[in-house]
Design an enzyme around this catalytic site. Structure first.
Site, PDB file in Angstrom:
ATOM      1  N   ARG A  99       0.837  -1.221   0.000  1.00  0.00           N
ATOM      2  CA  ARG A  99       0.000   0.000   0.000  1.00  0.00           C
ATOM      3  C   ARG A  99       0.862   1.257   0.000  1.00  0.00           C
ATOM      4  O   ARG A  99       0.514   2.246  -0.633  1.00  0.00           O
ATOM      5  CB  ARG A  99      -0.939  -0.029   1.213  1.00  0.00           C
ATOM      6  CG  ARG A  99      -1.998   1.050   1.133  1.00  0.00           C
ATOM      7  CD  ARG A  99      -3.036   0.903   2.208  1.00  0.00           C
ATOM      8  NE  ARG A  99      -2.480   1.116   3.532  1.00  0.00           N
ATOM      9  CZ  ARG A  99      -3.151   0.907   4.677  1.00  0.00           C
ATOM     10  NH1 ARG A  99      -4.403   0.492   4.634  1.00  0.00           N
ATOM     11  NH2 ARG A  99      -2.588   1.116   5.841  1.00  0.00           N
TER      12      ARG A  99
ATOM     13  N   LYS B 180      -2.621   6.600   1.194  1.00  0.00           N
ATOM     14  CA  LYS B 180      -2.433   7.080   2.576  1.00  0.00           C
ATOM     15  C   LYS B 180      -1.459   8.258   2.583  1.00  0.00           C
ATOM     16  O   LYS B 180      -0.268   8.101   2.879  1.00  0.00           O
ATOM     17  CB  LYS B 180      -1.924   5.912   3.432  1.00  0.00           C
ATOM     18  CG  LYS B 180      -2.133   6.126   4.915  1.00  0.00           C
ATOM     19  CD  LYS B 180      -2.009   4.812   5.654  1.00  0.00           C
ATOM     20  CE  LYS B 180      -2.032   4.978   7.158  1.00  0.00           C
ATOM     21  NZ  LYS B 180      -3.275   5.518   7.702  1.00  0.00           N
TER      22      LYS B 180
ATOM     23  N   GLU C  44     -16.127   6.459   4.782  1.00  0.00           N
ATOM     24  CA  GLU C  44     -15.393   5.907   5.923  1.00  0.00           C
ATOM     25  C   GLU C  44     -15.312   6.930   7.036  1.00  0.00           C
ATOM     26  O   GLU C  44     -15.846   8.027   6.942  1.00  0.00           O
ATOM     27  CB  GLU C  44     -13.999   5.440   5.498  1.00  0.00           C
ATOM     28  CG  GLU C  44     -13.096   6.515   4.952  1.00  0.00           C
ATOM     29  CD  GLU C  44     -11.692   5.988   4.626  1.00  0.00           C
ATOM     30  OE1 GLU C  44     -11.211   5.086   5.334  1.00  0.00           O
ATOM     31  OE2 GLU C  44     -11.092   6.497   3.670  1.00  0.00           O
TER      32      GLU C  44
END
Ligand code: PLP
Ligand code: COI
Length: 342
Positions: A85, A187, A223
């Site tokens: 990720r 992220k 989210e």
């Protein structure tokens, strides 16, 4: 080298705060390649004030945890996924990828060197690991840097929301944390900077944080500011949002597998409309820092939609929590390839 004393740490009452450990890791990328990387006792970094990370947010980070097992040994939960990720974030922000072996080696080095900071098994606290990559060097124009720093530091942590596991309440935000085709799926710091103000507003109104809706239509659940969302329907299905602008949570991926393989539940990753709230019998937030946090209620359009209970953890959320924790602390076997032994 003398180790910092850990005897004074109250392992049972740690919050989610930074506590300097003895060693962190740093590696530099220059002239198109990464150097070897090294451990340092300092947690300070010196970078040019003109670094792209400072002005243009050219940076990304990860979050994962090391756990102490009952027999005293240490392992890390799914670092291979974080390595992948992080590189997705790097590609999106035009930063060089950190080779997966290098990422894993850095994690191992830092956790080993700070193994005395991994909390005892009984405390149920963990060692939070924070890898990061930042654009550094002398630069002024809006362009990708040629130089980067990849670092890893650690800190022992307790639960993100202090105290025992109990349901929390969220409020649906009018703001967005990410744009429809922006950087919500990776992220990077910008997503978090834009979530600070909505989170402050939510807290002022007495909620733990906010739930974001999809930035394009504001009709679907995305989210929480620091975790993914899941819900349980009365027909024993675990549902969780599918959207390109949410972070692909490794905890979410894990509980989907636990629900499907171990609890024999139906699982669905699909668009979840905010007007479906009353169809859920349980709901929760999931992430590395938050673990599995039950959601007691969500405030939306003048109404608090209560799930299982405002005070009691629902039975399925509890089961998921117990199984995930048992895997993470090594009490039961993990699915193949999840854990990295230190
Ligand atoms: N969503 C956001 C915005 C997060 O910051 C996090 C935390 O990393 C998550 C979801 C959960 O992801 P993970 O389970 O990989 O920690
Ligand atoms: C994590 O869960 O690891 C995160 O990065 C969330 C962070 C905002 C604490």
């Amino acid at each position: 080298m003398e180790w910092k004393k850990t005897e004074t740490i109250d392992w049972h009452n740690l919050g989610f705060n930074y506590l300097k450990c003895d060693f962190s890791y740093i590696s530099y990328y220059q002239n198109g390649q990464w150097d070897q990387g090294f451990l340092t006792e300092s947690d300070k970094i010196l970078i040019s004030a003109s670094s792209t990370c400072i002005h243009y947010g050219q940076q990304a980070f990860e979050g994962l945890k090391a756990y102490r097992k009952k027999d005293g040994s240490i392992h890390v939960f799914r670092p291979f996924e974080n390595a992948k990720r992080m590189n997705q974030s790097c590609r999106r922000l035009l930063m060089p990828e950190v080779p997966e072996e290098k990422f894993l080696e850095a994690i191992k080095m830092v956790v080993q060197a700070n193994s005395h900071f991994v909390p005892p098994y009984e405390s149920k606290a963990t060692l939070y690991i924070r890898p990061y990559i930042i654009g550094v060097g002398d630069n002024l124009g809006l362009r990708a840097s040629s130089d980067y720093l990849f670092g890893v530091f650690v800190s022992p942590v307790g639960r993100y929301y202090k105290g025992e596991i109990k349901p929390v309440k969220y409020i649906v935000s009018e703001y967005d944390r990410a744009a429809p085709r922006g950087t919500g799926g990776v992220k990077v710091g910008g997503n978090y900077a834009s979530s600070l103000y909505p989170c402050k507003l939510a807290k002022e109104e007495g909620y733990m944080d906010c739930i974001y809706l999809d930035p394009e239509t504001h009709t679907k659940i995305e989210e929480v500011g620091a975790a993914n969302f899941f819900a349980i329907t009365p027909d024993y299905t675990l549902v969780t949002p599918k959207s390109p602008s949410i972070l692909p949570s490794i905890t979410k991926k894990s509980i989907l597998e636990i629900a499907r393989e171990m609890l024999k539940m139906n699982v669905e990753e699909r668009e979840i409309y905010i007007n479906e709230l009353d169809m859920f019998c349980e709901a929760g937030a999931c992430g590395t820092a938050l673990g599995i946090t039950p959601i007691g209620g969500i405030f939306y359009q003048d109404k608090l939609h209560i799930f299982h209970s405002e005070t009691e953890v629902g039975p399925i959320t509890k089961k998921l929590y117990e199984i995930l924790n048992a895997i993470q602390f090594g009490d039961i076997a993990s699915p193949n390839g999840w854990m990295l032994d230190i």
